[in-house]
Design an enzyme around this catalytic site. Structure first.
Site, PDB file in Angstrom:
ATOM      1  N   GLY A 164       5.008  -9.981   3.842  1.00  0.00           N
ATOM      2  CA  GLY A 164       5.670  -9.992   5.129  1.00  0.00           C
ATOM      3  C   GLY A 164       4.913 -10.830   6.144  1.00  0.00           C
ATOM      4  N   GLU A 165       5.652 -11.509   6.999  1.00  0.00           N
ATOM      5  CA  GLU A 165       5.028 -12.327   8.042  1.00  0.00           C
ATOM      6  C   GLU A 165       4.514 -11.489   9.211  1.00  0.00           C
ATOM      7  OE1 GLU A 165       7.754 -15.368   9.202  1.00  0.00           O
ATOM      8  OE2 GLU A 165       7.413 -16.574   7.401  1.00  0.00           O
ATOM      9  N   LYS A 166       4.774 -10.190   9.209  1.00  0.00           N
ATOM     10  CA  LYS A 166       4.265  -9.360  10.305  1.00  0.00           C
ATOM     11  C   LYS A 166       2.749  -9.482  10.414  1.00  0.00           C
ATOM     12  CE  LYS A 166       3.890  -4.820  10.109  1.00  0.00           C
ATOM     13  NZ  LYS A 166       2.513  -4.477  10.598  1.00  0.00           N
ATOM     14  N   ASP A 167       2.069  -9.516   9.271  1.00  0.00           N
ATOM     15  CA  ASP A 167       0.630  -9.769   9.292  1.00  0.00           C
ATOM     16  C   ASP A 167       0.415 -11.242   8.966  1.00  0.00           C
ATOM     17  OD1 ASP A 167      -2.123  -9.837   9.111  1.00  0.00           O
ATOM     18  OD2 ASP A 167      -2.251  -7.860   8.193  1.00  0.00           O
ATOM     19  N   GLY A 223      11.177  -2.880   5.562  1.00  0.00           N
ATOM     20  CA  GLY A 223      10.469  -4.160   5.520  1.00  0.00           C
ATOM     21  C   GLY A 223       9.994  -4.480   4.116  1.00  0.00           C
ATOM     22  N   HIS A 224       9.400  -3.489   3.440  1.00  0.00           N
ATOM     23  CA  HIS A 224       8.982  -3.696   2.050  1.00  0.00           C
ATOM     24  C   HIS A 224      10.192  -3.971   1.154  1.00  0.00           C
ATOM     25  CE1 HIS A 224       5.677  -0.963   3.572  1.00  0.00           C
ATOM     26  NE2 HIS A 224       4.967  -1.944   3.047  1.00  0.00           N
ATOM     27  N   ALA A 226       4.018   3.905   1.075  1.00  0.00           N
ATOM     28  CA  ALA A 226       4.681   4.376   2.295  1.00  0.00           C
ATOM     29  C   ALA A 226       5.759   3.371   2.688  1.00  0.00           C
ATOM     30  CB  ALA A 226       3.686   4.612   3.423  1.00  0.00           C
ATOM     31  N   LEU A 227       6.624   3.090   1.746  1.00  0.00           N
ATOM     32  CA  LEU A 227       7.549   1.968   1.873  1.00  0.00           C
ATOM     33  C   LEU A 227       8.622   2.208   2.927  1.00  0.00           C
ATOM     34  CD1 LEU A 227       8.069   1.123  -1.903  1.00  0.00           C
ATOM     35  CD2 LEU A 227       6.306   0.271  -0.335  1.00  0.00           C
ATOM     36  N   MET A 244       0.839  -1.203   0.000  1.00  0.00           N
ATOM     37  CA  MET A 244       0.000   0.000   0.000  1.00  0.00           C
ATOM     38  C   MET A 244       0.872   1.251   0.000  1.00  0.00           C
ATOM     39  SD  MET A 244      -3.535  -0.696   2.035  1.00  0.00           S
ATOM     40  CE  MET A 244      -2.901  -0.456   3.682  1.00  0.00           C
TER      41      MET A 244
END
Length: 285
Positions: free
Chosen positions: A146-149, A35-36, A31-32, A29
């Site tokens: 990402g595994e954060k979510d 992590g991105h 706003a990199l 989405m």
């Protein structure tokens, strides 16, 4: 690097890229942050060509959530992606993704219903719908998230498997380990909402989670460990704790106690204007 906003040029560009080999898609989405960019770097290791999508998806924001405030920084994001060697940025407008008369919704039962699914009704319907559209538009050989979510990743894999998607196949949807700041806070675009004081306090989230995991793995009763985690967050400046649950890592069913299967501790809590999520592995008993 190509920047494309409409479907016909996207399809032509993707077919041209495909002649060089596999295509990896990194949906974002915008706003990199690093992590991105870690996802992009992993994509480059796995595929000949990399496409990054940037789309702030209104379907996954509920009433009174931060759709209007969500940071939009396309020029900055494109500069970062160009520096990483990305081949194509797919940045459609809302009118392209959801043209007049759009009436289809994808709902994934089971893995989407608890945790963030309960706290944010309709959120994962929006995620599944937009990701399915992105997959159909780009038709990547593989995709990275990402595994954060962790719950989002489970929903997307379930959707791809249930709908028999081929590009990408469910087994080609890869999770990449959460990228953290030096103090342990998971990187997130929403960290930008935090004041300096709130940012300093936010480190209590990963710290309290690690402490709770030590307790769970050492035999402390699960209810005691989780209630202690919540108390620590509230005492550290968090306004509320949406959930703190030990779940089966595969189907996200909430566990009443430590089990002999892979598990994740998942937490969502609010501090200032930000709602932060995180998850960590818990060793099986």
């Amino acid at each position: 690097m190509q920047l494309i906003h409409t479907l016909d040029p996207l399809r032509s560009a993707v077919e041209s890229l495909r002649t060089d080999g596999a295509i990896a898609l990194v949906p974002t989405m915008g706003a990199l942050h690093d992590g991105h960019l870690t996802l992009v770097r992993e994509a480059k290791l796995r595929a000949a060509r990399v496409v990054v999508s940037i789309f702030v998806n209104p379907l996954q924001f509920g009433a009174n959530e931060d759709l209007d405030a969500y940071p939009r920084q396309l020029e900055r994001d494109c500069a970062l992606l160009d520096g990483e060697g990305v081949d194509l940025v797919w940045a459609p407008g809302v009118e392209v993704m959801y043209p007049a008369g759009f009436a289809t919704n994808i709902a994934v039962s089971g893995v989407s219903e608890g945790l963030d699914g309960a706290a944010r009704p309709g959120h994962f319907d929006g995620v599944a719908t937009v990701v399915c559209k992105l997959f159909n538009q780009v038709r990547p050989d593989l995709a990275l998230f990402g595994e954060k979510d962790w719950q989002q990743l489970a929903v997307i894999r379930r959707m791809a498997r249930d709908l028999d998607l081929v590009l990408p196949h469910a087994d080609a949807i890869h999770g990449v380990a959460t990228v953290r700041e030096a103090d342990g806070l998971a990187m997130s675009s929403r960290n930008a909402y935090l004041t300096p004081e709130q940012r300093a306090a936010a480190v209590a989230l990963p710290t309290a989670m690690r402490a709770a995991i030590v307790e769970i793995e050492s035999g402390v009763a699960l209810d005691d460990a989780l209630s202690g985690l919540a108390r620590t967050l509230l005492a550290s400046g968090f306004l509320s704790v949406d959930y703190a649950e030990l779940c089966d890592a595969a189907d996200l069913s909430v566990l009443p106690a430590r089990s002999n299967k892979p598990m994740r501790l998942l937490v969502a809590a609010r501090i200032g204007k930000a709602r932060l999520i995180d998850n960590m592995a818990v060793a099986p008993s």
